[in-house]
Write an enzyme that holds these catalytic residues in place. Structure first.
Site, PDB file in Angstrom:
ATOM      1  CE  LYS A 203      -4.231  -2.064   1.527  1.00  0.00           C
ATOM      2  NZ  LYS A 203      -5.636  -2.048   2.619  1.00  0.00           N
ATOM      3  NE  ARG A 237      -6.990  -8.484   1.082  1.00  0.00           N
ATOM      4  CZ  ARG A 237      -6.579  -7.820   0.313  1.00  0.00           C
ATOM      5  NH1 ARG A 237      -5.656  -6.854   0.257  1.00  0.00           N
ATOM      6  NH2 ARG A 237      -7.091  -7.792  -0.838  1.00  0.00           N
TER       7      ARG A 237
HETATM    8  C1  7PJ Z   1      -7.912  -4.485   2.124  1.00  0.00           C
HETATM    9  C2  7PJ Z   1      -9.044  -5.386   1.564  1.00  0.00           C
HETATM   10  C3  7PJ Z   1      -7.652  -4.601   3.336  1.00  0.00           C
HETATM   11  C4  7PJ Z   1      -9.431  -6.027   3.884  1.00  0.00           C
HETATM   12  C5  7PJ Z   1      -7.990  -4.692   0.004  1.00  0.00           C
HETATM   13  C6  7PJ Z   1      -5.061  -3.565  -1.620  1.00  0.00           C
HETATM   14  C7  7PJ Z   1      -6.471  -2.887  -1.695  1.00  0.00           C
HETATM   15  N1  7PJ Z   1      -9.815  -6.227   2.732  1.00  0.00           N
HETATM   16  N2  7PJ Z   1      -9.172  -5.293   0.279  1.00  0.00           N
HETATM   17  N3  7PJ Z   1      -8.506  -5.276   4.397  1.00  0.00           N
HETATM   18  N4  7PJ Z   1      -7.492  -3.985   0.823  1.00  0.00           N
HETATM   19  N5  7PJ Z   1     -10.203  -6.858   4.894  1.00  0.00           N
HETATM   20  O1  7PJ Z   1      -4.845  -4.811  -1.447  1.00  0.00           O
HETATM   21  O2  7PJ Z   1      -4.354  -2.731  -1.726  1.00  0.00           O
HETATM   22  O3  7PJ Z   1      -6.806  -3.739   4.034  1.00  0.00           O
HETATM   23  S1  7PJ Z   1      -7.870  -4.034  -1.715  1.00  0.00           S
END
Ligand code: 7PJ
Length: 261
Positions: A203, A237
């Site tokens: 990010k 994640r």
């Molecule tokens: C997140 C997500 C996060 C959860 C994305 C990216 C954007 N779901 N989906 N938490 N980020 N739960 O991966 O850069 O931080 S998409």
């Protein structure tokens, strides 16, 4: 949790089959590298991203969910659309990962009648415009209060606490200072008593701290996720599963040592 994006490959003319197959191959590699959960998403939620139709999103994700769940893998469906949640759960998804925290009409109902888990994420504003001017008085308190309220709404709808994970939503309507305050204060989110998911992989907050392009934020991501782990995060994640797994091997070895002297 490994990130599996199912988005069209602009360099191939193979269309849907190739996209699904390459997503499945990628997911299997992440699983082999040590991901316990595979987070499958067909609609980008990055800042400024354009929405995808229901038909297109289902067309992208359902074959991937079915193939992975059919192999006995734990699949999370990253979607905001109740119809996609329902179809993905039907195809074997064990978890719904919703950046809207089930605020879309029909989303609570789509999850309530199932035994799927749900990740409730905080976002200020909407993806199209959320990074323009995020404002908070006390970001940790506001995010915690929002999550607490969404948990209560879920419980009233029949989604018990044992099925709920919470997530501060790094980068979703947050300036760098907000993201850092949330990471430093993650213990207060964990204080809600529910498992915390943290997602900072690649990010822009990591780019701002290191000056690195999106493909070169792996080390920064490992550091950020270990910091989250130290403050109570339970699910990380990430895109770079091998790097995170190595860091966790070291981390977990220390957890097992009672006396270091
Ligand atoms: C997140 C997500 C996060 C959860 C994305 C990216 C954007 N779901 N989906 N938490 N980020 N739960 O991966 O850069 O931080 S998409």
């Amino acid at each position: 949790m490994g990130v599996v994006n199912v988005t069209p490959d602009s360099f191939s003319d193979g269309g849907f089959c190739l996209d699904a197959r390459s997503a499945i191959d990628h997911a299997l590699k992440l699983h082999a590298a040590g991901a316990d959960i595979l987070d499958v998403g067909g609609e980008s939620t990055r800042p400024g991203a354009q929405p995808v139709t229901l038909e297109e999103e289902q067309h992208r994700v359902l074959p991937v969910v079915e193939a992975l769940a059919g192999r006995g893998l734990v699949v999370s469906i990253d979607t905001q659309k109740p119809a996609v949640m329902q179809a993905a759960i039907g195809a074997g998804a064990a978890m719904v990962n919703d950046v809207l925290a089930l605020r879309a009409p029909g989303a609570l109902e789509a999850v309530a009648g199932t035994d799927a888990a749900v990740c409730l994420m905080h976002m200020q504003g909407e993806p199209r415009s959320m990074q323009q001017a995020p404002v908070y008085a006390d970001v940790v308190r506001e995010v915690r209060d929002f999550l607490q309220e969404r948990v209560a709404v879920c419980e009233l709808a029949g989604i018990g606490r044992a099925r709920i994970v919470v997530d501060p939503g790094f980068g979703f309507g947050k300036a760098l200072a907000h993201n850092l305050a949330l990471l430093a204060g993650l213990g207060r989110i964990a204080g809600l008593g529910l498992p915390v998911l943290a997602g900072m992989s690649r990010k822009s907050m990591l780019g701002a701290l290191t000056g690195r392009d999106v493909q070169q934020r792996e080390f920064a991501g490992v550091a950020a996720h270990l910091a989250a782990l130290a403050r109570g995060a339970r699910i990380l994640r990430v895109h770079d599963v091998s790097a995170m797994r190595d860091a966790l091997a070291v981390w977990n070895a220390l957890e097992d040592v009672r006396d270091g002297t």
